[in-house]
Design an enzyme around this catalytic site. Structure first.
Site, PDB file in Angstrom:
ATOM      1  N   ARG A 141       0.776  -1.130   0.053  1.00 33.89           N
ATOM      2  CA  ARG A 141       0.115   0.137  -0.156  1.00 33.89           C
ATOM      3  C   ARG A 141       0.936   1.242   0.009  1.00 33.89           C
ATOM      4  NH1 ARG A 141      -1.996  -3.627   3.737  1.00 33.89           N
ATOM      5  NH2 ARG A 141      -3.977  -4.779   3.577  1.00 33.89           N
ATOM      6  N   HIS A 222      -2.050   2.780  -6.225  1.00 33.57           N
ATOM      7  CA  HIS A 222      -2.777   1.756  -5.704  1.00 33.57           C
ATOM      8  C   HIS A 222      -3.014   0.612  -7.062  1.00 33.57           C
ATOM      9  CE1 HIS A 222      -4.908  -0.389  -2.528  1.00 33.57           C
ATOM     10  NE2 HIS A 222      -5.900  -0.909  -3.414  1.00 33.57           N
ATOM     11  N   HIS A 248      -3.805  -9.131   3.248  1.00 39.59           N
ATOM     12  CA  HIS A 248      -5.529  -9.269   3.419  1.00 39.59           C
ATOM     13  C   HIS A 248      -5.744  -9.964   4.463  1.00 39.59           C
ATOM     14  CE1 HIS A 248      -6.246  -7.815  -1.223  1.00 39.59           C
ATOM     15  NE2 HIS A 248      -5.840  -6.831  -0.716  1.00 39.59           N
ATOM     16  N   TYR A 257      -9.092 -10.685  -7.731  1.00 43.63           N
ATOM     17  CA  TYR A 257      -8.316 -11.232  -8.784  1.00 43.63           C
ATOM     18  C   TYR A 257      -8.409 -12.155  -9.271  1.00 43.63           C
ATOM     19  CZ  TYR A 257      -5.649  -7.471  -6.498  1.00 43.63           C
ATOM     20  OH  TYR A 257      -5.657  -6.134  -5.712  1.00 43.63           O
TER      21      TYR A 257
END
Length: 276
Positions: A141, A222, A248, A257
């Site tokens: 991030r 991002h 995550h 994804y």
């Protein structure tokens, strides 16, 4: 807010969200704007309107997100009426389905070609190059990236201790990204705790990082995180491994994804099956 024209139930709801729930003024105004508009348009207390009346009124909103916001206001009001014994019927309107937006990403070719635009003859150019390489190689991030200190890099590993939710994780990072960072560090005009700095030798801000990725790639930082994950999935990486690398907490977040896997299957069928 003038409450003289409100129905008794709506006035009671206003007091509930203002005093009992202590919502912000902005939230209160949003609720009341949605609900009052229905009562005024249909000239009936909202509690006396049936589902058909309400949905007929709301059908004018073609934007599904706007529609769902108004449905949320209606549901909150109807739930309040039921729990307050203003209504004997427990009613809840169904939300409109909003198609999931697939994450935007760059292919490796797009990323690689864009790096050629960077003039690495200055330390700022070396910084921009290293920053983009780091983001693409680590999937961090932007907040994690900007918190980077040299001590967080050891051999070919990156320790992310400033992660979302205060979770620490360790991820491997490509040698080419480490090399780009080292070249930048050698030319960096000032020895600072933070790796990424601006021209004033102050820690690089999120806005500056955004401008860098926009300038060379035309995307936000991002998108490079999405590109990292997409490249891994396309290469055959297990979804749970990608989950751990991205940090995550839930596999559900990583499952966005899986569209990559589905697209690969579709491309294979279209290329190989005689019906294609």
């Amino acid at each position: 807010m003038n409450t003289s024209h409100l129905s008794n139930e709506l006035e009671a709801f206003l007091e509930y969200i203002s005093v009992t729930k202590a919502l912000s003024q902005k939230s209160i105004e949003a609720y009341m704007s949605d609900l009052v508009s229905i009562e005024e348009e249909l000239k009936k207390p909202l509690i006396n309107l049936d589902t058909k009346n309400i949905l007929s009124f709301l059908s004018r909103y073609t934007n599904k997100r706007t529609l769902n916001r108004k449905l949320s206001s209606v549901n909150a009001f109807l739930d309040f009426c039921y729990k307050s014994h203003f209504s004997e019927q427990k009613t809840k309107q169904k939300f409109a389905k909003i198609p999931k937006l697939l994450p935007k990403f760059l292919t490796y070719e797009e990323f690689k070609n864009s790096l050629k635009l960077i003039d690495r003859s200055s330390w700022l150019g070396l910084r921009d190059y290293a920053l983009l390489m780091f983001l693409y190689a680590s999937g961090t991030r932007i907040s994690e990236c900007l918190a980077l200190e040299l001590q967080d890099l050891e051999d070919d590993w990156l320790r992310i201790s400033h992660a979302k939710g205060e979770k620490e994780r360790i991820v491997p990072i490509a040698k080419v990204a480490i090399q780009a960072i080292n070249e930048y560090i050698k030319e960096k005009p000032k020895d600072t705790l933070k790796v990424w700095i601006n021209y004033k030798a102050e820690p690089l801000s999120r806005i500056s990082a955004y401008k860098i990725t926009q300038r060379y790639l035309g995307v936000s930082p991002h998108v490079l995180r999405h590109s990292y994950a997409t490249a891994l999935i396309s290469g055959g990486a297990d979804l749970r491994v990608v989950q751990e690398l991205l940090g995550h907490s839930s596999l559900l977040t990583t499952q966005i994804y899986t569209h990559i896997q589905k697209q690969d299957l579709k491309n294979t069928v279209e290329a190989c099956h005689p019906f294609a």
